[in-house]
Design a protein around this motif. Structure first.
Motif, PDB file in Angstrom:
ATOM      1  N   ASN A  78      44.120  29.750  35.155  1.00  0.00           N
ATOM      2  CA  ASN A  78      45.006  30.268  36.201  1.00  0.00           C
ATOM      3  C   ASN A  78      45.137  31.789  36.178  1.00  0.00           C
ATOM      4  OD1 ASN A  78      45.630  27.613  37.181  1.00  0.00           O
ATOM      5  ND2 ASN A  78      46.912  27.357  35.380  1.00  0.00           N
TER       6      ASN A  78
ATOM      7  N   LYS B 154      41.732  33.605  36.484  1.00  0.00           N
ATOM      8  CA  LYS B 154      41.198  33.407  37.832  1.00  0.00           C
ATOM      9  C   LYS B 154      41.886  34.358  38.816  1.00  0.00           C
ATOM     10  CE  LYS B 154      40.357  29.959  41.378  1.00  0.00           C
ATOM     11  NZ  LYS B 154      40.519  28.569  41.787  1.00  0.00           N
ATOM     12  N   SER B 155      43.212  34.465  38.734  1.00  0.00           N
ATOM     13  CA  SER B 155      43.931  35.356  39.658  1.00  0.00           C
ATOM     14  C   SER B 155      43.684  36.819  39.313  1.00  0.00           C
ATOM     15  CB  SER B 155      45.425  35.043  39.652  1.00  0.00           C
ATOM     16  OG  SER B 155      46.046  35.382  38.431  1.00  0.00           O
TER      17      SER B 155
ATOM     18  N   CYS C 266      40.999  38.164  37.986  1.00  0.00           N
ATOM     19  CA  CYS C 266      39.638  38.560  38.329  1.00  0.00           C
ATOM     20  C   CYS C 266      39.316  38.387  39.812  1.00  0.00           C
ATOM     21  CB  CYS C 266      38.644  37.782  37.472  1.00  0.00           C
ATOM     22  SG  CYS C 266      38.727  38.237  35.722  1.00  0.00           S
ATOM     23  N   ASP C 267      40.298  37.980  40.603  1.00  0.00           N
ATOM     24  CA  ASP C 267      40.112  37.915  42.047  1.00  0.00           C
ATOM     25  C   ASP C 267      39.688  39.311  42.528  1.00  0.00           C
ATOM     26  OD1 ASP C 267      40.932  36.333  44.717  1.00  0.00           O
ATOM     27  OD2 ASP C 267      41.549  38.442  44.905  1.00  0.00           O
ATOM     28  N   PRO C 268      38.777  39.402  43.478  1.00  0.00           N
ATOM     29  CA  PRO C 268      38.301  40.718  43.937  1.00  0.00           C
ATOM     30  C   PRO C 268      39.404  41.683  44.377  1.00  0.00           C
ATOM     31  CG  PRO C 268      36.929  38.975  44.850  1.00  0.00           C
ATOM     32  CD  PRO C 268      38.079  38.299  44.144  1.00  0.00           C
ATOM     33  N   THR C 269      40.574  41.162  44.753  1.00  0.00           N
ATOM     34  CA  THR C 269      41.668  42.026  45.210  1.00  0.00           C
ATOM     35  C   THR C 269      42.564  42.508  44.074  1.00  0.00           C
ATOM     36  OG1 THR C 269      43.164  40.158  45.585  1.00  0.00           O
ATOM     37  CG2 THR C 269      41.729  40.817  47.422  1.00  0.00           C
ATOM     38  N   ASN C 270      42.270  42.104  42.848  1.00  0.00           N
ATOM     39  CA  ASN C 270      43.102  42.516  41.710  1.00  0.00           C
ATOM     40  C   ASN C 270      42.308  43.407  40.757  1.00  0.00           C
ATOM     41  OD1 ASN C 270      45.789  41.580  42.184  1.00  0.00           O
ATOM     42  ND2 ASN C 270      44.987  39.502  42.061  1.00  0.00           N
TER      43      ASN C 270
ATOM     44  N   ASN D 120      35.781  32.111  33.059  1.00  0.00           N
ATOM     45  CA  ASN D 120      36.755  33.121  33.495  1.00  0.00           C
ATOM     46  C   ASN D 120      36.964  34.194  32.434  1.00  0.00           C
ATOM     47  OD1 ASN D 120      37.066  31.875  35.955  1.00  0.00           O
ATOM     48  ND2 ASN D 120      38.955  30.840  35.424  1.00  0.00           N
TER      49      ASN D 120
ATOM     50  N   GLN E  11      34.114  36.479  32.924  1.00  0.00           N
ATOM     51  CA  GLN E  11      34.398  37.298  34.100  1.00  0.00           C
ATOM     52  C   GLN E  11      35.315  38.466  33.741  1.00  0.00           C
ATOM     53  OE1 GLN E  11      32.917  36.966  36.914  1.00  0.00           O
ATOM     54  NE2 GLN E  11      34.168  37.904  38.462  1.00  0.00           N
TER      55      GLN E  11
ATOM     56  N   TRP F 144      34.957  43.095  33.806  1.00  0.00           N
ATOM     57  CA  TRP F 144      35.812  44.085  34.478  1.00  0.00           C
ATOM     58  C   TRP F 144      36.509  45.039  33.526  1.00  0.00           C
ATOM     59  CZ3 TRP F 144      34.239  44.717  38.999  1.00  0.00           C
ATOM     60  CH2 TRP F 144      33.813  43.654  39.781  1.00  0.00           C
TER      61      TRP F 144
ATOM     62  N   LYS G  43      47.122  37.543  45.277  1.00  0.00           N
ATOM     63  CA  LYS G  43      46.024  38.394  45.750  1.00  0.00           C
ATOM     64  C   LYS G  43      46.565  39.794  46.060  1.00  0.00           C
ATOM     65  CE  LYS G  43      43.035  34.841  47.660  1.00  0.00           C
ATOM     66  NZ  LYS G  43      41.850  35.074  46.873  1.00  0.00           N
TER      67      LYS G  43
END
Length: 134
Positions: A24, A27-28, A30-34, A63, A66, A70, A123
């Protein structure tokens, strides 16, 4: 122009929290908007406080891989006495985590976020939160 340093610290261990964290929170995060949206402006570092069994479990999750794409992930290993009540120790461990990362953040002139494993961000939340420091 140099980037602003940003340290995210977190405490992840036990039976419940590691899966919540990788499935959870990461995943949030590494969202492209974060986290990916911060790359041009921030030098992000993740400091993970965990134990060896948890580390072995979470590093196998995609994850986690991922996250390492970053930002660098620095691990601080926790060592438990055989009779430790890990769940009951969580608040003391959070305090210890802060005692360790706050001086580092001050030394690096970094923004510091102290997270817990079951936190999930919406997001675009990280850029919006950090914009208040501009």
């Amino acid at each position: 122009m140099s980037k602003q340093k940003y340290i995210i610290s977190n405490l992840v261990f036990g039976n419940l929290y590691p899966d919540l964290w990788v499935q959870n929170q990461l995943k949030s995060l590494c969202d492209p908007t974060n986290l990916p949206a911060l790359q041009d402006k921030y030098d992000v570092e993740y400091v993970l406080f965990t134990d060896e069994p948890t580390l072995q479990h979470i590093t196998k999750h995609p994850n986690f891989t991922q996250l390492t794409r970053w930002c660098p992930v620095h691990t601080v290993l926790l060592h438990w006495p055989a009779d430790a009540d890990q769940f009951a120790s969580r608040y003391n461990l959070l305090a210890q985590m802060l005692q360790q990362v706050v001086p580092e953040a001050i030394e690096k002139n970094a923004i510091l976020s102290a997270w817990v494993a079951d936190l999930v961000v919406a997001k675009g939340a990280l850029p919006k939160i950090l914009s208040h420091f501009d």
